[in-house]
Design a protein around this motif. Structure first.
Motif, PDB file in Angstrom:
ATOM      1  N   LEU A 250      20.012  60.090  47.757  1.00 56.74           N
ATOM      2  CA  LEU A 250      18.511  60.204  48.084  1.00 56.74           C
ATOM      3  C   LEU A 250      19.114  58.979  47.047  1.00 56.74           C
ATOM      4  O   LEU A 250      17.593  58.746  46.697  1.00 56.74           O
ATOM      5  N   SER A 251      19.043  58.493  46.122  1.00 56.42           N
ATOM      6  CA  SER A 251      19.133  57.985  45.349  1.00 56.42           C
ATOM      7  C   SER A 251      19.477  56.030  45.707  1.00 56.42           C
ATOM      8  O   SER A 251      20.028  55.707  45.375  1.00 56.42           O
ATOM      9  N   PRO A 252      18.288  55.344  44.886  1.00 64.70           N
ATOM     10  CA  PRO A 252      18.406  53.917  45.120  1.00 64.70           C
ATOM     11  C   PRO A 252      19.107  53.563  44.251  1.00 64.70           C
ATOM     12  O   PRO A 252      19.756  52.318  44.499  1.00 64.70           O
ATOM     13  N   ASN A 253      19.693  54.020  43.090  1.00 61.05           N
ATOM     14  CA  ASN A 253      20.375  53.489  42.431  1.00 61.05           C
ATOM     15  C   ASN A 253      22.145  53.048  42.699  1.00 61.05           C
ATOM     16  O   ASN A 253      22.849  52.522  42.007  1.00 61.05           O
ATOM     17  N   TRP A 254      21.833  54.049  43.971  1.00 66.81           N
ATOM     18  CA  TRP A 254      23.257  53.238  44.767  1.00 66.81           C
ATOM     19  C   TRP A 254      23.374  52.918  45.985  1.00 66.81           C
ATOM     20  O   TRP A 254      24.403  53.117  46.814  1.00 66.81           O
ATOM     21  N   ASN A 255      22.634  52.176  46.137  1.00 66.02           N
ATOM     22  CA  ASN A 255      21.780  51.944  47.087  1.00 66.02           C
ATOM     23  C   ASN A 255      23.239  50.573  47.424  1.00 66.02           C
ATOM     24  O   ASN A 255      23.426  50.318  49.090  1.00 66.02           O
ATOM     25  N   SER A 256      23.793  50.349  46.532  1.00 63.90           N
ATOM     26  CA  SER A 256      24.585  49.109  46.584  1.00 63.90           C
ATOM     27  C   SER A 256      26.369  49.560  47.319  1.00 63.90           C
ATOM     28  O   SER A 256      26.492  48.581  47.922  1.00 63.90           O
ATOM     29  N   LEU A 257      26.234  50.640  47.745  1.00 65.39           N
ATOM     30  CA  LEU A 257      27.413  51.342  48.027  1.00 65.39           C
ATOM     31  C   LEU A 257      27.310  50.719  49.815  1.00 65.39           C
ATOM     32  O   LEU A 257      27.933  51.292  50.956  1.00 65.39           O
ATOM     33  N   TRP A 258      25.896  50.703  50.492  1.00 67.01           N
ATOM     34  CA  TRP A 258      26.070  50.759  52.155  1.00 67.01           C
ATOM     35  C   TRP A 258      25.978  49.391  52.631  1.00 67.01           C
ATOM     36  O   TRP A 258      25.629  48.600  51.809  1.00 67.01           O
ATOM     37  N   SER A 259      26.307  49.777  53.443  1.00 67.26           N
ATOM     38  CA  SER A 259      26.879  48.696  54.201  1.00 67.26           C
ATOM     39  C   SER A 259      25.122  47.701  54.785  1.00 67.26           C
ATOM     40  O   SER A 259      25.407  46.386  55.249  1.00 67.26           O
ATOM     41  N   SER A 260      24.075  48.402  55.301  1.00 68.26           N
ATOM     42  CA  SER A 260      22.712  48.652  55.499  1.00 68.26           C
ATOM     43  C   SER A 260      22.178  48.627  54.891  1.00 68.26           C
ATOM     44  O   SER A 260      21.989  49.785  54.340  1.00 68.26           O
ATOM     45  N   SER A 261      20.664  47.873  54.972  1.00 65.67           N
ATOM     46  CA  SER A 261      19.592  48.196  53.579  1.00 65.67           C
ATOM     47  C   SER A 261      18.762  49.344  54.586  1.00 65.67           C
ATOM     48  O   SER A 261      17.903  49.919  54.228  1.00 65.67           O
ATOM     49  N   ALA A 262      19.261  49.816  55.708  1.00 62.37           N
ATOM     50  CA  ALA A 262      19.165  50.281  56.959  1.00 62.37           C
ATOM     51  C   ALA A 262      19.366  52.211  56.295  1.00 62.37           C
ATOM     52  O   ALA A 262      18.620  53.391  56.348  1.00 62.37           O
ATOM     53  N   ASN A 263      20.076  51.993  55.037  1.00 65.89           N
ATOM     54  CA  ASN A 263      20.599  53.301  54.792  1.00 65.89           C
ATOM     55  C   ASN A 263      19.877  53.527  52.997  1.00 65.89           C
ATOM     56  O   ASN A 263      20.629  54.166  52.952  1.00 65.89           O
ATOM     57  N   ASN A 264      19.582  52.788  52.815  1.00 64.70           N
ATOM     58  CA  ASN A 264      19.044  52.271  51.542  1.00 64.70           C
ATOM     59  C   ASN A 264      17.705  53.998  51.117  1.00 64.70           C
ATOM     60  O   ASN A 264      16.989  53.815  51.797  1.00 64.70           O
ATOM     61  N   ALA A 265      18.609  54.752  49.975  1.00 60.80           N
ATOM     62  CA  ALA A 265      17.043  55.399  49.653  1.00 60.80           C
ATOM     63  C   ALA A 265      15.688  54.542  48.571  1.00 60.80           C
ATOM     64  O   ALA A 265      16.253  53.392  48.500  1.00 60.80           O
ATOM     65  N   VAL A 266      14.546  55.051  49.092  1.00 59.75           N
ATOM     66  CA  VAL A 266      13.432  54.125  48.048  1.00 59.75           C
ATOM     67  C   VAL A 266      12.953  54.651  47.049  1.00 59.75           C
ATOM     68  O   VAL A 266      13.696  55.615  46.408  1.00 59.75           O
ATOM     69  N   ALA A 267      13.091  54.161  46.756  1.00 55.17           N
ATOM     70  CA  ALA A 267      12.156  54.217  44.906  1.00 55.17           C
ATOM     71  C   ALA A 267      11.666  55.718  44.843  1.00 55.17           C
ATOM     72  O   ALA A 267      11.090  55.886  45.486  1.00 55.17           O
ATOM     73  N   TYR A 268      11.553  56.021  43.405  1.00 56.02           N
ATOM     74  CA  TYR A 268      11.549  57.496  42.965  1.00 56.02           C
ATOM     75  C   TYR A 268       9.811  57.176  42.986  1.00 56.02           C
ATOM     76  O   TYR A 268       9.320  56.410  43.168  1.00 56.02           O
ATOM     77  N   GLY A 269       8.995  58.040  43.544  1.00 52.26           N
ATOM     78  CA  GLY A 269       7.448  58.616  43.546  1.00 52.26           C
ATOM     79  C   GLY A 269       6.876  57.267  44.285  1.00 52.26           C
ATOM     80  O   GLY A 269       5.526  56.976  44.197  1.00 52.26           O
ATOM     81  N   THR A 270       7.906  56.006  46.011  1.00 51.83           N
ATOM     82  CA  THR A 270       7.513  56.076  46.472  1.00 51.83           C
ATOM     83  C   THR A 270       6.516  57.016  47.600  1.00 51.83           C
ATOM     84  O   THR A 270       6.637  58.051  47.284  1.00 51.83           O
ATOM     85  N   ALA A 271       5.262  56.405  47.474  1.00 49.53           N
ATOM     86  CA  ALA A 271       4.220  57.371  47.760  1.00 49.53           C
ATOM     87  C   ALA A 271       4.279  57.632  49.453  1.00 49.53           C
ATOM     88  O   ALA A 271       4.961  57.210  50.292  1.00 49.53           O
ATOM     89  N   ASP A 272       3.699  59.449  49.790  1.00 52.52           N
ATOM     90  CA  ASP A 272       4.326  59.707  51.050  1.00 52.52           C
ATOM     91  C   ASP A 272       5.448  60.239  51.058  1.00 52.52           C
ATOM     92  O   ASP A 272       6.106  59.916  52.754  1.00 52.52           O
TER      93      ASP A 272
END
Length: 456
Positions: A328-350
């Motif tokens: 769930l952490s955007p800080n770990w997005n570098s692990l995933w092979s696709s941006s579709a798997n990336n978590a959004v930033a904390y505090g993102t609206a809605d």
């Protein structure tokens, strides 16, 4: 003679010695009815509260079932009845209960009808033999209205920690698969055009098995093997030493140092530990069918991964907890092979970030700073239990909503206490005695984050 009789009769009429006893008897009856009436009222109030809460949960469950499949009205009614029955098991015995559920003609709402009555053993002394639980005027009856489009009105990122340890074998893993796929059906809605909903799967046992492509970023560069001199105590001849070779596996363990309980991105000084074993085949647990799945809205793929789950190994609950946060952490997005798997930033609206932590046993697997399974006294960070609790505290502080589900756990056990402490609040800590309870717990969590609402 007559005068004597008159005197005695007059004395009898003027005798007031029994008045106090008669008055006390009358007051005692009134007092008994009042105290008894208070007891009856307390019983009624308790039963009423549980009945209305169970009815609310039932119509929400049925309404959410309709969102998943609007044509299955009988299934929605069955879901409502199952929720109602489950949530009234601890209610005081009632004289009668005719509460039932129905889907409106437009299939856009679910309503409750009927009533329930509780007997009044004390008030029956004054001809009040029972009390209705609900206001017969209809103001107490629950009704669920469906959200158009079937989404929650917000973006959802949900990580699902799944216990695949050896104790989950047999019917338990089958129950877990059913409950998990049901949650996927509810949470991952079909229309993602306005609001997205994605789920990550985090199977765990003695470690966590990452996708192969994620390993370098998570654990850095590690040797495929190393040798270590180990000292043993032999009963007959004392201490002895031997040299063992440890082999790197595809599983990962905790990380040590100042970032042990944060979601700071992995890197130099903050990589997670690789798990090492003495087996030259470099096998680890969970096995290869239990690979972590990052955030995804591919419902078919998620359910296929759930179907592939298998059981083995001990319980490194802190590792499942950690990776539920990392997905769930955007800080770990570098692990995933696709941006579709990336978590959004904390505090993102809605957007809500939610972790659901499920286990059936005590946490009992931890590691040395070399990635070798160890007793608590030799572990780098102490016990798995303490690590899990620290990780939960940090995850909640970061804004993640945490639900927990204890499956077949003993009340008051250390594992049950850990889950209670991990949950964001007591209403988000669920217990499940069997497969039906587990499915209802997962569904209740899905309902709570949906846009269904109650109206009267």
């Amino acid at each position: 003679m007559h005068s004597v009789l008159r005197k005695k009769f007059s004395a009898f009429l003027s005798d007031r010695s029994g008045d106090v006893a008669a008055l006390f008897g009358l007051m005692a009856i009134i007092l008994f009815v009042m105290i008894g009436g208070a007891v009856d009222y307390g019983r009624w109030l308790h039963a009423r509260h549980q009945t209305i809460s169970a009815m609310d949960a039932a119509v929400l469950a049925a309404g959410r079932a309709l969102q998943v499949d609007a044509d299955d009205t009988s299934g929605a009614v069955a879901a409502a009845q199952a929720f109602y029955t489950s949530n009234t098991q601890t209610r005081l015995p009632l004289e009668s209960d005719t509460i039932n559920f129905a889907v409106a003609d437009d299939s856009m709402s679910v309503t409750a009808a009927g009533n329930a009555f509780i007997s009044t053993p004390f008030l029956s002394l004054i001809n009040i033999n029972h009390l209705p639980i609900l206001d017969e005027a209809g103001t107490d009856y629950s009704k669920s209205e469906l959200a158009v489009g079937g989404n929650a009105g917000i973006n959802i990122e949900l990580s699902l920690m799944l216990d695949v340890t050896g104790s989950m074998s047999g019917t338990k893993i089958a129950d877990l698969k059913t409950a998990s796929k049901d949650l996927i059906d509810i949470v991952v809605w079909d229309d993602q055009s306005e609001y997205s909903s994605r789920v990550a799967l985090v199977p765990f046992s003695e470690g966590v098995r990452l996708p192969t492509s994620a390993l370098p970023a998570a654990r850095g560069s590690l040797p495929n093997s190393f040798q270590k001199t180990v000292t043993y105590w032999h009963w007959y001849w004392g201490w002895t030493t031997t040299t063992k070779t440890y082999y790197l596996t595809p599983c990962v363990a905790e990380r040590t140092g100042p970032q042990a309980y944060t979601d700071v991105a992995p890197g130099s000084g903050s990589y997670v530990l690789g798990v090492y074993t003495t087996s030259s085949s470099a096998n680890c647990k969970p096995n290869s069918t239990n690979v972590l799945v990052p955030l995804s809205n591919d419902k078919a793929s998620l359910k296929a991964s759930i179907d592939a789950l298998s059981t083995s190994g001990g319980t490194g609950g802190h590792l499942g907890t950690a990776w539920s946060w990392y997905t769930l952490s955007p800080n770990w997005n570098s692990l995933w092979s696709s941006s579709a798997n990336n978590a959004v930033a904390y505090g993102t609206a809605d957007t809500q970030k939610i972790a659901v932590l499920m286990t059936d046993g005590e946490y009992n697997r931890q590691y040395t700073d070399e990635g070798i399974s160890a007793n608590v006294s030799d572990a780098a960070n102490g016990s798995s239990t303490d690590q899990a609790r620290s990780m939960c505290t940090a995850m909640k502080h970061a804004g993640v909503i945490v639900y927990t589900v204890g499956f077949d756990l003993s009340s008051g056990s250390e594992a049950a206490t850990t889950l209670a402490q991990c949950a964001t609040d007591p209403s988000k800590a669920f217990t499940a005695a069997d497969g039906d309870d587990l499915q209802q717990a997962f569904r209740a969590i899905a309902l709570e984050i949906s846009k269904l609402y109650l109206s009267s």
